[in-house]
Scaffold this motif. Sequence first.
Motif, PDB file in Angstrom:
ATOM      1  N   VAL A 105       0.898  -1.233   0.167  1.00 51.86           N
ATOM      2  CA  VAL A 105       0.040   0.088   0.164  1.00 51.86           C
ATOM      3  C   VAL A 105       0.864   1.243   0.043  1.00 51.86           C
ATOM      4  CG1 VAL A 105      -1.630   1.272   1.318  1.00 51.86           C
ATOM      5  CG2 VAL A 105      -1.897  -1.058   1.139  1.00 51.86           C
ATOM      6  N   THR A 106       1.955   1.314   0.929  1.00 53.58           N
ATOM      7  CA  THR A 106       2.760   2.447   0.890  1.00 53.58           C
ATOM      8  C   THR A 106       3.654   2.646  -0.381  1.00 53.58           C
ATOM      9  OG1 THR A 106       3.243   2.156   3.229  1.00 53.58           O
ATOM     10  CG2 THR A 106       4.697   3.409   2.169  1.00 53.58           C
ATOM     11  N   ALA A 107       3.977   1.635  -1.012  1.00 48.91           N
ATOM     12  CA  ALA A 107       4.674   1.613  -2.205  1.00 48.91           C
ATOM     13  C   ALA A 107       3.633   2.462  -3.219  1.00 48.91           C
ATOM     14  CB  ALA A 107       5.351   0.361  -2.884  1.00 48.91           C
ATOM     15  N   ALA A 108       2.534   1.965  -3.368  1.00 46.31           N
ATOM     16  CA  ALA A 108       1.555   2.699  -4.401  1.00 46.31           C
ATOM     17  C   ALA A 108       1.260   4.004  -3.853  1.00 46.31           C
ATOM     18  CB  ALA A 108       0.311   1.621  -4.307  1.00 46.31           C
ATOM     19  N   CYS A 109       1.197   4.171  -2.762  1.00 47.55           N
ATOM     20  CA  CYS A 109       0.750   5.828  -2.566  1.00 47.55           C
ATOM     21  C   CYS A 109       2.020   6.773  -2.735  1.00 47.55           C
ATOM     22  CB  CYS A 109       0.450   5.749  -0.930  1.00 47.55           C
ATOM     23  SG  CYS A 109      -1.220   4.773  -0.542  1.00 47.55           S
ATOM     24  N   PHE A 110       3.275   6.211  -2.521  1.00 44.55           N
ATOM     25  CA  PHE A 110       4.358   6.914  -2.633  1.00 44.55           C
ATOM     26  C   PHE A 110       4.954   6.969  -4.036  1.00 44.55           C
ATOM     27  CE2 PHE A 110       3.986   7.436   1.871  1.00 44.55           C
ATOM     28  CZ  PHE A 110       4.851   8.670   2.171  1.00 44.55           C
ATOM     29  N   ARG A 111       4.163   6.553  -4.867  1.00 48.07           N
ATOM     30  CA  ARG A 111       4.700   6.747  -6.433  1.00 48.07           C
ATOM     31  C   ARG A 111       4.917   8.118  -6.909  1.00 48.07           C
ATOM     32  NH1 ARG A 111       1.226   3.825 -10.448  1.00 48.07           N
ATOM     33  NH2 ARG A 111       2.817   4.202 -11.756  1.00 48.07           N
ATOM     34  N   GLN A 112       3.900   8.917  -6.292  1.00 48.19           N
ATOM     35  CA  GLN A 112       4.177  10.403  -6.535  1.00 48.19           C
ATOM     36  C   GLN A 112       4.425  11.022  -5.178  1.00 48.19           C
ATOM     37  OE1 GLN A 112       4.050  11.481  -9.480  1.00 48.19           O
ATOM     38  NE2 GLN A 112       3.570   9.634 -10.538  1.00 48.19           N
ATOM     39  N   ALA A 113       5.743  10.812  -4.936  1.00 47.81           N
ATOM     40  CA  ALA A 113       5.943  11.400  -3.354  1.00 47.81           C
ATOM     41  C   ALA A 113       5.975  12.707  -3.396  1.00 47.81           C
ATOM     42  CB  ALA A 113       7.347  10.695  -3.041  1.00 47.81           C
ATOM     43  N   ASP A 114       6.338  13.603  -4.219  1.00 49.86           N
ATOM     44  CA  ASP A 114       6.199  15.006  -4.146  1.00 49.86           C
ATOM     45  C   ASP A 114       4.761  15.437  -3.638  1.00 49.86           C
ATOM     46  OD1 ASP A 114       8.907  15.822  -4.481  1.00 49.86           O
ATOM     47  OD2 ASP A 114       8.629  14.940  -6.496  1.00 49.86           O
ATOM     48  N   ALA A 115       3.776  14.770  -4.199  1.00 51.62           N
ATOM     49  CA  ALA A 115       2.376  15.204  -3.849  1.00 51.62           C
ATOM     50  C   ALA A 115       2.349  15.030  -2.130  1.00 51.62           C
ATOM     51  CB  ALA A 115       1.260  14.284  -4.569  1.00 51.62           C
ATOM     52  N   ILE A 116       2.622  14.008  -1.721  1.00 53.12           N
ATOM     53  CA  ILE A 116       2.836  13.814  -0.162  1.00 53.12           C
ATOM     54  C   ILE A 116       3.396  14.988   0.437  1.00 53.12           C
ATOM     55  CG2 ILE A 116       3.346  12.667   1.800  1.00 53.12           C
ATOM     56  CD1 ILE A 116       1.609  11.138   0.070  1.00 53.12           C
ATOM     57  N   ALA A 117       4.321  15.976   0.023  1.00 50.89           N
ATOM     58  CA  ALA A 117       4.663  17.106   0.515  1.00 50.89           C
ATOM     59  C   ALA A 117       3.861  18.174   0.841  1.00 50.89           C
ATOM     60  CB  ALA A 117       6.102  17.571  -0.144  1.00 50.89           C
ATOM     61  N   LYS A 118       2.843  18.164  -0.085  1.00 48.92           N
ATOM     62  CA  LYS A 118       1.802  19.406   0.259  1.00 48.92           C
ATOM     63  C   LYS A 118       0.992  19.095   1.774  1.00 48.92           C
ATOM     64  CE  LYS A 118       1.023  19.402  -4.600  1.00 48.92           C
ATOM     65  NZ  LYS A 118      -0.123  19.306  -5.975  1.00 48.92           N
ATOM     66  N   TYR A 119       1.125  17.878   2.244  1.00 47.25           N
ATOM     67  CA  TYR A 119       0.741  17.551   3.369  1.00 47.25           C
ATOM     68  C   TYR A 119       1.541  17.585   4.610  1.00 47.25           C
ATOM     69  CZ  TYR A 119      -3.229  16.417   0.240  1.00 47.25           C
ATOM     70  OH  TYR A 119      -3.975  16.268  -0.917  1.00 47.25           O
ATOM     71  N   LYS A 120       2.432  18.452   4.448  1.00 46.94           N
ATOM     72  CA  LYS A 120       3.581  18.373   5.421  1.00 46.94           C
ATOM     73  C   LYS A 120       3.101  18.490   6.929  1.00 46.94           C
ATOM     74  CE  LYS A 120       5.485  22.791   4.188  1.00 46.94           C
ATOM     75  NZ  LYS A 120       4.686  23.066   2.935  1.00 46.94           N
ATOM     76  N   TYR A 121       2.356  19.810   6.924  1.00 49.56           N
ATOM     77  CA  TYR A 121       1.978  20.198   8.135  1.00 49.56           C
ATOM     78  C   TYR A 121       0.922  19.198   9.040  1.00 49.56           C
ATOM     79  CZ  TYR A 121       4.320  24.724   7.506  1.00 49.56           C
ATOM     80  OH  TYR A 121       5.306  25.738   6.961  1.00 49.56           O
ATOM     81  N   LEU A 122       0.161  18.404   8.061  1.00 46.68           N
ATOM     82  CA  LEU A 122      -0.657  17.628   8.797  1.00 46.68           C
ATOM     83  C   LEU A 122       0.105  16.384   9.178  1.00 46.68           C
ATOM     84  CD1 LEU A 122      -3.724  16.404   9.016  1.00 46.68           C
ATOM     85  CD2 LEU A 122      -3.253  15.474   6.561  1.00 46.68           C
ATOM     86  N   CYS A 123       1.108  16.070   8.576  1.00 42.22           N
ATOM     87  CA  CYS A 123       1.991  14.842   8.911  1.00 42.22           C
ATOM     88  C   CYS A 123       2.730  15.293  10.264  1.00 42.22           C
ATOM     89  CB  CYS A 123       3.202  14.504   7.758  1.00 42.22           C
ATOM     90  SG  CYS A 123       2.368  13.760   6.350  1.00 42.22           S
ATOM     91  N   GLY A 407       8.524   0.657   2.363  1.00 43.17           N
ATOM     92  CA  GLY A 407       7.927   0.892   1.290  1.00 43.17           C
ATOM     93  C   GLY A 407       7.869   2.217   0.418  1.00 43.17           C
ATOM     94  N   MET A 408       8.273   3.000   1.365  1.00 40.89           N
ATOM     95  CA  MET A 408       8.455   4.468   1.136  1.00 40.89           C
ATOM     96  C   MET A 408       9.971   4.476   0.261  1.00 40.89           C
ATOM     97  SD  MET A 408       7.407   6.361   4.491  1.00 40.89           S
ATOM     98  CE  MET A 408       8.276   7.735   4.292  1.00 40.89           C
ATOM     99  N   LEU A 409      10.749   3.870   0.808  1.00 39.44           N
ATOM    100  CA  LEU A 409      11.994   3.742  -0.006  1.00 39.44           C
ATOM    101  C   LEU A 409      12.043   3.008  -1.397  1.00 39.44           C
ATOM    102  CD1 LEU A 409      14.551   2.894   2.869  1.00 39.44           C
ATOM    103  CD2 LEU A 409      14.436   4.861   1.552  1.00 39.44           C
ATOM    104  N   PHE A 410      11.069   2.019  -1.401  1.00 41.37           N
ATOM    105  CA  PHE A 410      10.911   1.158  -2.702  1.00 41.37           C
ATOM    106  C   PHE A 410      10.352   2.112  -3.863  1.00 41.37           C
ATOM    107  CE2 PHE A 410       8.584  -1.675  -5.432  1.00 41.37           C
ATOM    108  CZ  PHE A 410       9.676  -2.778  -5.575  1.00 41.37           C
ATOM    109  N   ALA A 411       9.270   2.980  -3.403  1.00 43.25           N
ATOM    110  CA  ALA A 411       8.687   4.164  -4.452  1.00 43.25           C
ATOM    111  C   ALA A 411       9.448   5.081  -4.761  1.00 43.25           C
ATOM    112  CB  ALA A 411       7.477   4.533  -3.808  1.00 43.25           C
ATOM    113  N   ILE A 412      10.531   5.454  -3.888  1.00 44.24           N
ATOM    114  CA  ILE A 412      11.480   6.557  -4.280  1.00 44.24           C
ATOM    115  C   ILE A 412      12.476   6.009  -5.264  1.00 44.24           C
ATOM    116  CG2 ILE A 412      13.303   8.102  -3.180  1.00 44.24           C
ATOM    117  CD1 ILE A 412      11.412   8.462  -0.574  1.00 44.24           C
ATOM    118  N   SER A 413      12.866   4.785  -4.949  1.00 47.40           N
ATOM    119  CA  SER A 413      13.871   4.210  -5.905  1.00 47.40           C
ATOM    120  C   SER A 413      13.224   3.928  -7.339  1.00 47.40           C
ATOM    121  CB  SER A 413      14.543   2.731  -5.218  1.00 47.40           C
ATOM    122  OG  SER A 413      13.267   1.782  -5.444  1.00 47.40           O
ATOM    123  N   GLU A 414      11.946   3.660  -7.294  1.00 47.91           N
ATOM    124  CA  GLU A 414      11.487   3.546  -8.611  1.00 47.91           C
ATOM    125  C   GLU A 414      11.555   5.022  -9.442  1.00 47.91           C
ATOM    126  OE1 GLU A 414       8.810   2.946 -11.876  1.00 47.91           O
ATOM    127  OE2 GLU A 414       9.992   1.614 -10.632  1.00 47.91           O
TER     128      GLU A 414
END
Length: 420
Positions: A105-123, A407-414
Amino acid sequence: MKQVKQAEFGLLLLAGVILINGYLAVTLSNQQFTYQMLSIIVGLIGLCMTASLLVRRFCSAADPLILPLAVFLASIGLTLIIRLRPDLFIPQVIWLAIGLVAFVVTAACFRQADAIAKYKYLCGITGVALLIITILFGVDIGGNKNWIILGPVRFQPSEFAKLLIIIFLAAYLSERRQLLTFATRHYGPFTLPHPRFIAPLLALWGLTMAMLIVQRDLGSALLYFGTTVTMVYMASGRLNYVVLALGLFFAGSTVCYLLFPHVQTRIDIWTNPWTDPTGQAYQIVQSLFALGSGGILGSGLTFGYPTIIPEVHTDFIFAAIGEELGLMGTTAVMLAYMLIVYRAFRAALISPTPFTMLLAGGLGVLTALQVFIIIGGVTKFLPLTGITLPLISYGGSSMVSSFILLGMLFAISEATAPNE
């Protein structure tokens, strides 16, 4: 890509063979072998293969070593769990299965990792909230007040908070790299940015001190602080931030040592455990005996006495590896961790964006520090901390959060693969 899949499948199969051999070695020696348990292990290996197939559908060029290395370490952990605490083997298998699902699930979600950065304050807010909830309502188990109990379920929020905080730091620091690099305000010998830009970093320092004082959790305090400081240095390249941060941490730690008896006890045990070898220092003394008796090849599975060590299946599982698998076993484990950290830094160095660079680097630092802190505590190189050895120690929170990290590392390596 076909060769990548074949290599990954071959390594996963090798990790599965290690698990089966370990199970047979333990259960045949103590006459606890059952075909039902063996079928569960075969099913788990099949689940690992399925997870590999699923992530390859949307991350076809991702790093082929990450998942096999994780399964290899988990196989070592399961072998030790069934050796040390057979009653916890099935729960650990279940947590490993959940971790594999979380990995996909994490690998699928982090395929577009930069989109996650928009929610930095929520994280960031969610991560800090988890830590504050633990500080306020945590339950003391094993000397550390870092557990939350909800009915029959108990978990460690800090295991997931650290990932959310790293996402926040990666996004926050990537946006403010120039401000951190070209600071203009002078405070004595230090040149720093405007206070509002370093306020989140000071807040994390305050949280680490609170964890040290209230939760008695030296390991998590070192882990959060060390990761934060290293990520700030990666973003800015300025050593004065590191010097200032270390000064603040050591000043806070000194005050904690002078004011709080439990901190003094940890330090005293570390400096000279032989003053109370059958009391407060019993764990570390028995750990040193176990590592010393292991030798090069170890005593062999089921032929050592690691169960003498309290909580050996969690905090001190590395000592059990040293006693029964010897220097060869501990070296194999450390090499696997080093490879994971290397692949994380490799992904960071060739990352196309500052956010993914800092995120991959931060995850690599987090893994390296956690392994270093726990092994350092077991070998008396560092004070005892109470954190778990990723993927090997028993624990659901640790297992699931470790697979989310991978999973995050796996997606970033892609994302970095086309630039190689």
